[in-house]
Design a protein around this motif. Sequence first.
Motif, mmCIF file in Angstrom:
data_model
loop_
_atom_site.group_PDB
_atom_site.id
_atom_site.type_symbol
_atom_site.label_atom_id
_atom_site.label_comp_id
_atom_site.label_asym_id
_atom_site.label_seq_id
_atom_site.Cartn_x
_atom_site.Cartn_y
_atom_site.Cartn_z
ATOM 1 N N ALA A 126 1.433 -5.504 6.064
ATOM 2 C CA ALA A 126 0.173 -4.985 6.044
ATOM 3 C C ALA A 126 -0.778 -6.036 5.791
ATOM 4 O O ALA A 126 -0.485 -7.003 4.916
ATOM 5 N N HIS A 127 -2.062 -5.846 5.936
ATOM 6 C CA HIS A 127 -3.100 -6.698 5.584
ATOM 7 C C HIS A 127 -3.637 -6.665 4.264
ATOM 8 O O HIS A 127 -3.524 -7.563 3.530
ATOM 9 N N GLY A 128 -3.758 -5.368 3.828
ATOM 10 C CA GLY A 128 -4.371 -5.118 2.314
ATOM 11 C C GLY A 128 -5.678 -5.679 2.460
ATOM 12 O O GLY A 128 -6.421 -6.046 3.396
ATOM 13 N N SER A 129 -6.206 -5.601 1.091
ATOM 14 C CA SER A 129 -7.629 -6.006 0.851
ATOM 15 C C SER A 129 -7.654 -6.409 -0.580
ATOM 16 O O SER A 129 -7.247 -5.415 -1.581
ATOM 17 N N GLY A 130 -8.300 -7.647 -0.772
ATOM 18 C CA GLY A 130 -8.582 -7.595 -2.426
ATOM 19 C C GLY A 130 -9.943 -6.863 -2.853
ATOM 20 O O GLY A 130 -10.321 -6.921 -4.081
ATOM 21 N N ARG A 131 -10.638 -6.247 -1.957
ATOM 22 C CA ARG A 131 -12.083 -5.577 -2.481
ATOM 23 C C ARG A 131 -12.026 -4.043 -2.116
ATOM 24 O O ARG A 131 -12.753 -3.364 -2.728
ATOM 25 N N SER A 132 -11.073 -3.670 -1.201
ATOM 26 C CA SER A 132 -11.104 -2.030 -1.074
ATOM 27 C C SER A 132 -9.647 -1.431 -1.102
ATOM 28 O O SER A 132 -8.881 -2.501 -0.595
ATOM 29 N N ARG A 133 -9.625 -0.424 -1.773
ATOM 30 C CA ARG A 133 -7.933 0.267 -1.520
ATOM 31 C C ARG A 133 -7.658 0.854 -0.144
ATOM 32 O O ARG A 133 -6.805 1.214 -0.267
ATOM 33 N N ASN A 134 -9.021 1.024 0.558
ATOM 34 C CA ASN A 134 -8.534 1.818 1.724
ATOM 35 C C ASN A 134 -7.554 1.292 2.664
ATOM 36 O O ASN A 134 -6.880 2.058 3.115
ATOM 37 N N PRO A 135 -7.387 0.090 2.955
ATOM 38 C CA PRO A 135 -6.664 -0.490 3.656
ATOM 39 C C PRO A 135 -5.036 -0.189 3.048
ATOM 40 O O PRO A 135 -4.099 0.255 3.945
ATOM 41 N N SER A 136 -4.579 -0.749 1.959
ATOM 42 C CA SER A 136 -3.446 -0.285 1.304
ATOM 43 C C SER A 136 -3.079 1.244 1.365
ATOM 44 O O SER A 136 -2.014 1.648 1.686
ATOM 45 N N LEU A 137 -4.032 2.122 1.042
ATOM 46 C CA LEU A 137 -3.708 3.529 1.045
ATOM 47 C C LEU A 137 -3.347 4.019 2.496
ATOM 48 O O LEU A 137 -2.503 4.788 2.772
ATOM 49 N N VAL A 138 -3.903 3.625 3.682
ATOM 50 C CA VAL A 138 -3.433 3.911 4.858
ATOM 51 C C VAL A 138 -2.260 3.459 5.182
ATOM 52 O O VAL A 138 -1.367 4.065 6.009
ATOM 53 N N ALA A 139 -1.951 2.005 4.801
ATOM 54 C CA ALA A 139 -0.622 1.553 5.206
ATOM 55 C C ALA A 139 0.469 2.420 4.328
ATOM 56 O O ALA A 139 1.564 2.719 4.916
ATOM 57 N N ASN A 140 0.395 2.717 3.051
ATOM 58 C CA ASN A 140 1.101 3.247 2.306
ATOM 59 C C ASN A 140 1.422 4.613 2.790
ATOM 60 O O ASN A 140 2.555 5.373 2.733
ATOM 61 N N SER A 141 0.430 5.350 3.110
ATOM 62 C CA SER A 141 0.603 6.651 3.665
ATOM 63 C C SER A 141 1.191 6.717 5.054
ATOM 64 O O SER A 141 2.304 7.522 5.244
ATOM 65 N N PHE A 142 1.281 5.680 5.932
ATOM 66 C CA PHE A 142 1.810 5.450 7.179
ATOM 67 C C PHE A 142 3.411 5.370 6.593
ATOM 68 O O PHE A 142 4.217 5.899 7.167
ATOM 69 N N ALA A 143 3.572 4.382 5.929
ATOM 70 C CA ALA A 143 5.059 4.099 5.369
ATOM 71 C C ALA A 143 5.608 5.420 4.820
ATOM 72 O O ALA A 143 6.773 5.542 5.300
ATOM 73 N N ASP A 144 4.840 6.185 3.906
ATOM 74 C CA ASP A 144 5.575 7.368 3.568
ATOM 75 C C ASP A 144 6.007 8.323 4.644
ATOM 76 O O ASP A 144 6.868 8.986 4.695
ATOM 77 N N LYS A 145 4.985 8.545 5.630
ATOM 78 C CA LYS A 145 5.345 9.496 6.630
ATOM 79 C C LYS A 145 6.575 9.068 7.522
ATOM 80 O O LYS A 145 7.309 9.672 8.174
ATOM 81 N N LEU A 146 6.538 7.618 7.821
ATOM 82 C CA LEU A 146 7.422 7.197 8.633
ATOM 83 C C LEU A 146 8.772 7.081 7.839
ATOM 84 O O LEU A 146 9.714 7.517 8.425
ATOM 85 N N ALA A 147 8.943 6.965 6.560
ATOM 86 C CA ALA A 147 10.056 7.218 5.754
ATOM 87 C C ALA A 147 10.625 8.766 6.229
ATOM 88 O O ALA A 147 11.828 9.354 6.073
ATOM 89 N N GLY A 148 9.670 9.694 6.139
ATOM 90 C CA GLY A 148 10.254 11.022 6.218
ATOM 91 C C GLY A 148 10.850 11.405 7.708
ATOM 92 O O GLY A 148 11.321 12.242 7.894
ATOM 93 N N LEU A 149 10.588 10.584 8.565
ATOM 94 C CA LEU A 149 10.803 10.693 10.046
ATOM 95 C C LEU A 149 12.120 9.957 10.448
ATOM 96 O O LEU A 149 12.981 10.498 11.106
ATOM 97 N N VAL A 150 12.505 8.886 9.790
ATOM 98 C CA VAL A 150 13.398 8.158 9.889
ATOM 99 C C VAL A 150 14.086 7.544 8.894
ATOM 100 O O VAL A 150 13.532 7.244 7.839
#
Length: 231
Positions: A126-150
């Motif tokens: 993922a891209h992430g950001s050095g200024r905002s936590r929002n991009p990594s929060l979205v990516a990590n939330s997506f990863a958690d949901k994906l882990a619960g599906l596969v």
Amino acid sequence: MLNAVIVAHGQPSDPAPAEAALARLADEIDQLTDRVRVTSATLAAPGALEQVLEGLAGAAVIYPLFMAKGWFVTSALPKRVDGHNVRILDPLGTDSDLPRIVATALSEQLDQRGWRAVETDLVIAAHGSGRSRNPSLVANSFADKLAGLVPFHSVRTGFVEEAPSISEAARGARETALCLPFFACTGGHVLDDVPTELARAGFRGLQLPVVGELGAVKHRIATVLEAAVTR
């Protein structure tokens, strides 16, 4: 025909290739719709979005091809479309159906290769950001949901612009491993940074297309656009 405009960030240093790539994607999605005329523009190409909007007859919806609802979607884009009869939809990365759709696509990839999920590592780049936590929060939330599906052996997330890096996330992954770039479009990060980081980690698996260019995701965007313009 009703109008929809797909808007992506683009490449400020060299706008033309990203503009052309987005136009091809918009054309593919246009072929999947019956009642919507789909066009596109990047924010990085000077005047491109304004030119597209000026050429539209009637109202339109804007589909932000972004992975997070950050500054570009909430501030930059609204300023660029101010004065036009448009409605901005939620960006791709916040679609609640996205994890399920991607999970199905990943399962198909496993089936094609005869791999078992429990013996396969998934690296999300993922891209992430050095200024905002929002991009990594979205990516990590997506990863958690994906882990619960596969039921992957492991799901690891690494970033271009923050820790952990993609190479750190990919280090030690099995030979049966998939790397999913959590990006809306194929650009410099996906073409250069992600492969470099994977090579640094000794990654021996398969790098998949970006999320926004998966076939099932294109169909999802087409469905969202048709529903939006109907309303």
